[in-house]
Write a protein that holds these residues in place. Structure first.
Motif, PDB file in Angstrom:
ATOM      1  N   GLU A 142      51.288  39.595  34.079  1.00 38.14           N
ATOM      2  CA  GLU A 142      50.777  40.447  35.147  1.00 38.14           C
ATOM      3  C   GLU A 142      51.930  41.165  35.846  1.00 38.14           C
ATOM      4  OE1 GLU A 142      47.560  40.772  36.173  1.00 38.14           O
ATOM      5  OE2 GLU A 142      46.513  39.085  35.222  1.00 38.14           O
ATOM      6  N   VAL A 149      47.533  30.448  42.409  1.00 40.65           N
ATOM      7  CA  VAL A 149      46.796  30.366  41.141  1.00 40.65           C
ATOM      8  C   VAL A 149      45.775  31.486  40.989  1.00 40.65           C
ATOM      9  CG1 VAL A 149      47.098  27.875  41.024  1.00 40.65           C
ATOM     10  CG2 VAL A 149      45.018  28.815  42.075  1.00 40.65           C
ATOM     11  N   MET A 150      45.603  32.256  42.038  1.00 41.32           N
ATOM     12  CA  MET A 150      44.609  33.329  42.023  1.00 41.32           C
ATOM     13  C   MET A 150      44.963  34.398  40.988  1.00 41.32           C
ATOM     14  SD  MET A 150      42.113  33.222  44.139  1.00 41.32           S
ATOM     15  CE  MET A 150      42.014  33.247  45.883  1.00 41.32           C
ATOM     16  N   GLY A 152      47.779  34.306  38.464  1.00 43.08           N
ATOM     17  CA  GLY A 152      48.923  33.701  37.813  1.00 43.08           C
ATOM     18  C   GLY A 152      49.305  34.520  36.600  1.00 43.08           C
ATOM     19  N   PHE A 155      47.394  30.898  33.150  1.00 42.33           N
ATOM     20  CA  PHE A 155      46.222  30.428  33.879  1.00 42.33           C
ATOM     21  C   PHE A 155      45.206  29.846  32.911  1.00 42.33           C
ATOM     22  CE2 PHE A 155      43.370  33.973  32.803  1.00 42.33           C
ATOM     23  CZ  PHE A 155      44.275  34.963  32.437  1.00 42.33           C
ATOM     24  N   MET A 157      41.528  29.343  31.464  1.00 42.44           N
ATOM     25  CA  MET A 157      40.284  30.100  31.362  1.00 42.44           C
ATOM     26  C   MET A 157      39.323  29.393  30.419  1.00 42.44           C
ATOM     27  SD  MET A 157      39.460  33.816  29.770  1.00 42.44           S
ATOM     28  CE  MET A 157      40.746  34.842  30.422  1.00 42.44           C
ATOM     29  N   GLU A 283      37.040  37.832  41.732  1.00 40.99           N
ATOM     30  CA  GLU A 283      36.361  37.736  40.437  1.00 40.99           C
ATOM     31  C   GLU A 283      36.607  36.353  39.835  1.00 40.99           C
ATOM     32  OE1 GLU A 283      37.523  40.654  37.421  1.00 40.99           O
ATOM     33  OE2 GLU A 283      36.797  39.246  35.913  1.00 40.99           O
ATOM     34  N   GLY A 285      34.578  35.228  37.193  1.00 41.49           N
ATOM     35  CA  GLY A 285      34.080  35.186  35.827  1.00 41.49           C
ATOM     36  C   GLY A 285      33.588  36.552  35.408  1.00 41.49           C
ATOM     37  N   GLN A 286      33.436  36.706  34.095  1.00 46.13           N
ATOM     38  CA  GLN A 286      32.903  37.972  33.593  1.00 46.13           C
ATOM     39  C   GLN A 286      32.242  37.724  32.246  1.00 46.13           C
ATOM     40  OE1 GLN A 286      35.620  41.302  33.616  1.00 46.13           O
ATOM     41  NE2 GLN A 286      33.955  42.745  33.220  1.00 46.13           N
ATOM     42  N   PHE A 288      30.480  39.761  28.788  1.00 45.22           N
ATOM     43  CA  PHE A 288      30.436  41.043  28.067  1.00 45.22           C
ATOM     44  C   PHE A 288      29.526  40.927  26.853  1.00 45.22           C
ATOM     45  CE2 PHE A 288      34.855  40.669  29.515  1.00 45.22           C
ATOM     46  CZ  PHE A 288      35.155  41.926  30.012  1.00 45.22           C
ATOM     47  N   GLY A 318      33.898  34.816  30.138  1.00 41.03           N
ATOM     48  CA  GLY A 318      35.026  34.045  30.675  1.00 41.03           C
ATOM     49  C   GLY A 318      34.800  33.536  32.085  1.00 41.03           C
ATOM     50  N   ILE A 319      35.376  32.374  32.329  1.00 43.13           N
ATOM     51  CA  ILE A 319      35.404  31.819  33.688  1.00 43.13           C
ATOM     52  C   ILE A 319      36.865  31.537  34.036  1.00 43.13           C
ATOM     53  CG2 ILE A 319      34.820  29.813  35.141  1.00 43.13           C
ATOM     54  CD1 ILE A 319      32.214  29.547  33.668  1.00 43.13           C
ATOM     55  N   ARG A 323      41.751  29.905  38.668  1.00 41.46           N
ATOM     56  CA  ARG A 323      41.531  30.767  39.832  1.00 41.46           C
ATOM     57  C   ARG A 323      40.457  30.187  40.753  1.00 41.46           C
ATOM     58  NH1 ARG A 323      40.290  37.139  39.215  1.00 41.46           N
ATOM     59  NH2 ARG A 323      42.515  37.174  38.749  1.00 41.46           N
TER      60      ARG A 323
HETATM   61  P1  ATP Z   1      41.359  40.722  36.745  1.00 41.83           P
HETATM   62  O1  ATP Z   1      40.501  41.961  36.860  1.00 41.83           O
HETATM   63  O2  ATP Z   1      41.304  39.836  37.965  1.00 41.83           O
HETATM   64  O3  ATP Z   1      42.758  40.998  36.277  1.00 41.83           O
HETATM   65  P2  ATP Z   1      40.230  40.367  34.158  1.00 41.83           P
HETATM   66  O4  ATP Z   1      38.970  41.132  34.337  1.00 41.83           O
HETATM   67  O5  ATP Z   1      41.353  41.004  33.469  1.00 41.83           O
HETATM   68  O6  ATP Z   1      40.720  39.834  35.596  1.00 41.83           O
HETATM   69  P3  ATP Z   1      38.910  38.629  32.260  1.00 41.83           P
HETATM   70  O7  ATP Z   1      39.498  39.086  31.004  1.00 41.83           O
HETATM   71  O8  ATP Z   1      37.544  39.056  32.640  1.00 41.83           O
HETATM   72  O9  ATP Z   1      39.927  38.966  33.470  1.00 41.83           O
HETATM   73  O10 ATP Z   1      39.078  37.029  32.325  1.00 41.83           O
HETATM   74  C1  ATP Z   1      38.060  36.125  32.714  1.00 41.83           C
HETATM   75  C2  ATP Z   1      38.381  35.472  34.030  1.00 41.83           C
HETATM   76  O11 ATP Z   1      39.687  34.899  34.053  1.00 41.83           O
HETATM   77  C3  ATP Z   1      38.396  36.432  35.205  1.00 41.83           C
HETATM   78  O12 ATP Z   1      37.077  36.657  35.681  1.00 41.83           O
HETATM   79  C4  ATP Z   1      39.251  35.706  36.221  1.00 41.83           C
HETATM   80  O13 ATP Z   1      38.456  34.789  36.969  1.00 41.83           O
HETATM   81  C5  ATP Z   1      40.227  34.925  35.363  1.00 41.83           C
HETATM   82  N1  ATP Z   1      41.545  35.577  35.375  1.00 41.83           N
HETATM   83  C6  ATP Z   1      41.896  36.763  34.816  1.00 41.83           C
HETATM   84  N2  ATP Z   1      43.181  37.051  35.025  1.00 41.83           N
HETATM   85  C7  ATP Z   1      43.687  36.012  35.746  1.00 41.83           C
HETATM   86  C8  ATP Z   1      44.977  35.713  36.283  1.00 41.83           C
HETATM   87  N3  ATP Z   1      46.001  36.532  36.103  1.00 41.83           N
HETATM   88  N4  ATP Z   1      45.135  34.547  36.966  1.00 41.83           N
HETATM   89  C9  ATP Z   1      44.102  33.707  37.139  1.00 41.83           C
HETATM   90  N5  ATP Z   1      42.859  33.935  36.657  1.00 41.83           N
HETATM   91  C10 ATP Z   1      42.650  35.074  35.969  1.00 41.83           C
END
Ligand code: ATP
Ligand code: MG
Length: 446
Positions: A142, A149-150, A152, A155, A157, A283, A285-286, A288, A318-319, A323
């Motif tokens: 990143e 840990v929000m 990281g 992390f 997943m 966020e 979780g997501q 698709f 993903g969860i 985070r």
């Molecule tokens: P973000 O928009 O926050 O960068 P993302 O949409 O890229 O996240 P996804 O690929 O959807 O992330 O990953 C699934 C889940 O993993 C996210 O919903 C989020 O809760 C968690 N997550 C994503 N990036 C990180 C991170 N850098 N550190 C901690 N948790 C993360």
């Protein structure tokens, strides 16, 4: 667990590097230690909560019929060259060369690898539907790791992948994930609102993010506030019942709720003004649905009942397991510290001995510890030779939802005190009654 034998390195001072409350409390409560930007060790207390969250995720995924496996953190670059994402992913991907100069990477996600596993082993519609998932460490380099840990770089997943014969079946898998996620977050004491989102590098057009409202959240969200009152509760879900699962999804996605990426002012304006809210969210979780994006690129096909060969329909879900600790703390704390929801607390109850070394108080605490253990509830017993004030401050900081306080004065009347961390209310009762009450509370939080 006796506190004198545990490893709980609490900090008295506020760490200067922590900008948000969850990060501050996680450091102060001795839950994590930063080892490099966005990379943490999980100290015993933090690790207990992480394991608890993982366990809830596993239980709810398996309840929905999804199958756990474990893929490695390191992946060969060649798989990602097949999908075209090796070049697309950019600097967020940590690229590594092994001793034979082979290109490797630390996985930021696993669509390619799971598609590879699928194509090597499945070729017929008879093996569908299939949803495989794992809970594994990810690495994304990143640009701005922050908030503990929000966000990281390394992390944890949960990522799951569904394989289905046709679009309808894949959309059912999508809905199944949505409902299983709603239950997962509710068990953690969270309100996580599914919001229509944009898809980013995973691809596909059907996607929802789950957001926990918090002023420190990184996403701007627009919603009809009646959506926050929706609860799945204890209702029975038959995950094979497409109509029932779709109906629950409809219930949770009909009211306006979108992130800034998909926000539409004209539609939002139709929400009655009193219910129109703009806020921030985390966020957690997501989900698709992306159809055949990976199966076509990587040749993952199945034969249909009439003998045709088609690319398998897929989605990924993903969860943010690590985070979630931050999100839960953002949603549940006060000025003294964390307030863990019963579902995820590292210990169900704390025991505070007001007069360590007093024979009656020590014996009563030990008896309580035994009685709670016998009910499968492991207490954290503060048996340090410390002032009562210091013991209370530690308990409040680490946030166990219930505390039993034991002192010579109460014991002379046959009572201890049971205190709720959330309300601060205390009640005197016999030690047996306190154990029974704590057991009853946790029976409602399996
Ligand atoms: P973000 O928009 O926050 O960068 P993302 O949409 O890229 O996240 P996804 O690929 O959807 O992330 O990953 C699934 C889940 O993993 C996210 O919903 C989020 O809760 C968690 N997550 C994503 N990036 C990180 C991170 N850098 N550190 C901690 N948790 C993360
Ligand atoms: Mg996302």
């Amino acid at each position: 667990m006796r506190l004198t034998r545990y490893f709980l390195p609490v900090l008295k001072e506020n760490p200067a590097e922590a900008q948000i409350v969850s990060h501050r409390f996680m450091l102060r409560a001795g839950m994590i230690k930063q080892q490099a930007a966005g990379i943490y060790s999980w100290l015993p207390l933090g690790y207990r909560v992480l394991r608890r969250i993982e366990q809830i995720v596993h239980e709810e995924q398996q309840r929905a019929g999804h199958i756990p496996l474990l893929m490695p953190t390191l992946q060969p670059a060649d798989l990602w060259r097949e999908s075209g994402r090796y070049d697309d992913y950019g600097q967020e991907m940590l690229r590594i060369k092994d001793r034979h100069e082979r290109d490797m990477l630390y996985g930021p996600t696993n669509e390619e690898m799971i598609t590879d596993i699928f194509r090597a082993n499945v070729s017929s519609y008879k093996d569908l539907p299939l949803t495989l998932y794992h809970i594994q460490w990810k690495f994304r380099d990143e640009m701005r790791p922050r908030f503990g840990v929000m966000r990281g770089r390394e992390f944890l997943m949960k990522d799951g992948y569904n394989f289905d014969l046709d679009r309808d079946a894949a959309l059912h898998a999508y809905n199944r994930h949505m409902v299983s996620y709603l239950r997962t977050y509710e068990r953690m004491g969270l309100t996580a609102i599914p919001m229509r989102a944009a898809s980013g590098p995973i691809g596909g057009d059907n996607t929802h993010e789950f957001l926990v409202l918090a002023s420190t959240g990184e996403s701007e969200v627009f919603y009809d506030d009646r959506v926050t009152a929706l609860k799945l509760g204890a209702r029975e879900i038959d995950y094979d019942d497409r109509a029932q699962v779709a109906k629950v999804c409809e219930e949770f996605t009909t009211l306006y709720a979108r992130t800034d990426e998909t926000h539409d002012g004209a539609v939002f304006d139709q929400v009655p003004e009193a219910h129109r809210k703009v806020a921030r969210g985390i966020e957690v979780g997501q989900i698709f649905y992306f159809g055949t994006k990976y199966s076509e690129a990587m040749g993952a096909t199945v034969t249909t009942p009439d003998g045709a060969k088609v690319p398998v329909e897929m989605g990924s879900h993903g969860i943010g397991v690590s985070r979630l600790l931050g999100a839960i703390i953002e949603a549940s704390h006060d000025e003294k510290g964390i307030i863990w929801p019963e579902g995820v607390t590292p210990f169900p109850v704390g025991i505070v001995n007001l007069k360590q070394g007093d024979a009656a108080a020590d014996a009563a605490c030990e008896a309580l510890e035994k009685a709670l253990l016998a009910k499968g509830l492991e207490p954290l017993y503060d048996d340090r030779d410390e002032r009562a004030g210091a013991k209370f401050a530690t308990m409040d900081l680490i946030g166990l939802p219930w505390r039993i306080t034991v002192g010579p004065r109460g014991l002379a009347n046959g009572v201890v005190e049971l205190t709720s961390r959330r309300t601060g209310e205390s009640e005197e009762m016999s030690p047996e009654a306190a154990v029974a009450k704590v057991a009853e509370i946790y029976a409602a939080h399996p």
